[in-house]
Design a protein around this motif. Structure first.
Motif, PDB file in Angstrom:
ATOM      1  N   THR A 138     -19.557 -24.275  18.297  1.00 18.62           N
ATOM      2  CA  THR A 138     -19.251 -24.523  16.888  1.00 18.62           C
ATOM      3  C   THR A 138     -20.136 -23.645  16.009  1.00 18.62           C
ATOM      4  O   THR A 138     -21.359 -23.711  16.090  1.00 18.62           O
ATOM      5  CB  THR A 138     -19.489 -25.995  16.512  1.00 18.62           C
ATOM      6  N   PRO A 139     -19.556 -22.799  15.172  1.00 17.97           N
ATOM      7  CA  PRO A 139     -20.364 -21.954  14.273  1.00 17.97           C
ATOM      8  C   PRO A 139     -21.238 -22.820  13.368  1.00 17.97           C
ATOM      9  O   PRO A 139     -20.849 -23.921  12.973  1.00 17.97           O
ATOM     10  CB  PRO A 139     -19.312 -21.187  13.463  1.00 17.97           C
ATOM     11  N   ASP A 140     -22.404 -22.313  13.041  1.00 15.16           N
ATOM     12  CA  ASP A 140     -23.347 -23.076  12.222  1.00 15.16           C
ATOM     13  C   ASP A 140     -22.735 -23.505  10.889  1.00 15.16           C
ATOM     14  O   ASP A 140     -22.996 -24.598  10.402  1.00 15.16           O
ATOM     15  CB  ASP A 140     -24.609 -22.237  11.951  1.00 15.16           C
ATOM     16  N   GLU A 141     -21.888 -22.649  10.326  1.00 18.50           N
ATOM     17  CA  GLU A 141     -21.323 -22.973   9.016  1.00 18.50           C
ATOM     18  C   GLU A 141     -20.308 -24.117   9.082  1.00 18.50           C
ATOM     19  O   GLU A 141     -19.901 -24.653   8.043  1.00 18.50           O
ATOM     20  CB  GLU A 141     -20.666 -21.731   8.399  1.00 18.50           C
ATOM     21  N   LEU A 142     -19.900 -24.508  10.291  1.00 19.70           N
ATOM     22  CA  LEU A 142     -18.941 -25.605  10.443  1.00 19.70           C
ATOM     23  C   LEU A 142     -19.594 -26.899  10.904  1.00 19.70           C
ATOM     24  O   LEU A 142     -18.918 -27.913  11.084  1.00 19.70           O
ATOM     25  CB  LEU A 142     -17.836 -25.211  11.433  1.00 19.70           C
ATOM     26  N   GLU A 145     -19.106 -29.776   8.419  1.00 18.76           N
ATOM     27  CA  GLU A 145     -17.702 -30.207   8.404  1.00 18.76           C
ATOM     28  C   GLU A 145     -17.384 -31.050   9.636  1.00 18.76           C
ATOM     29  O   GLU A 145     -16.750 -32.107   9.535  1.00 18.76           O
ATOM     30  CB  GLU A 145     -16.782 -28.988   8.362  1.00 18.76           C
ATOM     31  N   LEU A 146     -17.834 -30.607  10.805  1.00 16.77           N
ATOM     32  CA  LEU A 146     -17.610 -31.364  12.032  1.00 16.77           C
ATOM     33  C   LEU A 146     -18.302 -32.718  11.957  1.00 16.77           C
ATOM     34  O   LEU A 146     -17.739 -33.738  12.361  1.00 16.77           O
ATOM     35  CB  LEU A 146     -18.123 -30.577  13.242  1.00 16.77           C
ATOM     36  N   GLY A 147     -19.519 -32.746  11.407  1.00 16.28           N
ATOM     37  CA  GLY A 147     -20.240 -34.006  11.277  1.00 16.28           C
ATOM     38  C   GLY A 147     -19.504 -35.003  10.403  1.00 16.28           C
ATOM     39  O   GLY A 147     -19.445 -36.207  10.708  1.00 16.28           O
TER      40      GLY A 147
END
Length: 241
Positions: A138-142, A145-147
């Motif tokens: 998972t890219p850091d910038e996402l 959003e995932l959380g």
């Protein structure tokens, strides 16, 4: 997957009856738990074969099929459910399957016996099992959003977890108000989780790294000591709901 029939209410009834039978191993997933678990499996950043997730459904025990015909019917129903969960990520919608309906009063869904609470616990089990894959790809910038998506999809796992989310939010909303908000966001959260998993999967395929399998998930058995050092079995610690 094209040969697998569409998932129906008859499949749901079959799985409900089979999984709830006392002949199944102790701690076998309930049907709603299976539905949540398979949603996590089908929308992961990599393909998880049935040979890997089927033993988890029955807590590493013997499923106890009465006949070969029963085994074929049950496995076909499971694969139809898995296929149904996977189709949602490409069709842009993700309704809960039959038998996993949301109670009209949001707070009622925190009861451990309700379908949504069990779906959430099964989903949490599936995501936790694949946590190493999500963390690695998972890219850091996402991450944020995932959380947020995970908060919505696991909120009804238990009253304790729901209250922890409420306190973490540091807002003035009551638990009842937050539950109402989560119910409203639930369909979109399912779609977003599926979209995230699919996007990461596609990116990995384009990069040619789908053959790389994180060893943590592959090498740790459900009955092995948990790598966190707690001294408990993996299934009773980090591999549990």
């Amino acid at each position: 997957m094209s040969a697998i029939p569409a998932f129906t209410e008859s499949h749901a009834a079959l799985l409900q009856t089979f999984l709830s039978s006392p002949q199944r191993p102790k701690s076998t997933m309930t049907y709603p738990q299976l539905a949540g678990f398979l949603f996590g499996m089908a929308n992961a950043p990599e393909l998880i074969p049935p040979s890997e997730w089927l033993p988890i459904v029955f807590n590493d025990g013997d499923a106890g099929y009465g006949t070969r015909g029963e085994a074929e019917r049950v496995l076909q129903a499971m694969m139809a459910l898995y296929n149904d969960c996977g189709l949602k990520r490409t069709e842009g919608h993700a309704p809960l399957p039959p038998g996993c309906e949301i109670k009209p009063q949001p707070l009622d869904n925190l009861d451990a016996d309700t379908p949504l609470s069990q779906w959430a616990s099964g989903f949490l089990m599936g995501h936790t099992y694949l946590d190493d894959v999500w963390n690695e790809y998972t890219p850091d910038e996402l991450d944020e959003e995932l959380g947020s998506v995970l908060m919505v999809l696991t909120f009804f796992t238990s009253p304790a977890l729901a209250e922890a989310y409420r306190k973490e939010g540091k807002g003035k909303a009551s638990l009842a108000q937050l539950a109402e908000t989560v119910v409203r966001l639930f369909p979109d959260a399912m779609i977003e989780y599926a979209h995230l998993g699919r996007s990461i999967f596609q990116a990995r395929r384009e990069a040619g790294d789908l053959g790389q399998e994180p060893s943590a998930r592959r090498d740790i058995g459900r009955n092995d000591p948990c790598p966190c050092g707690s001294g408990k079995k993996f299934k009773k610690c980090c591999g549990a709901t």
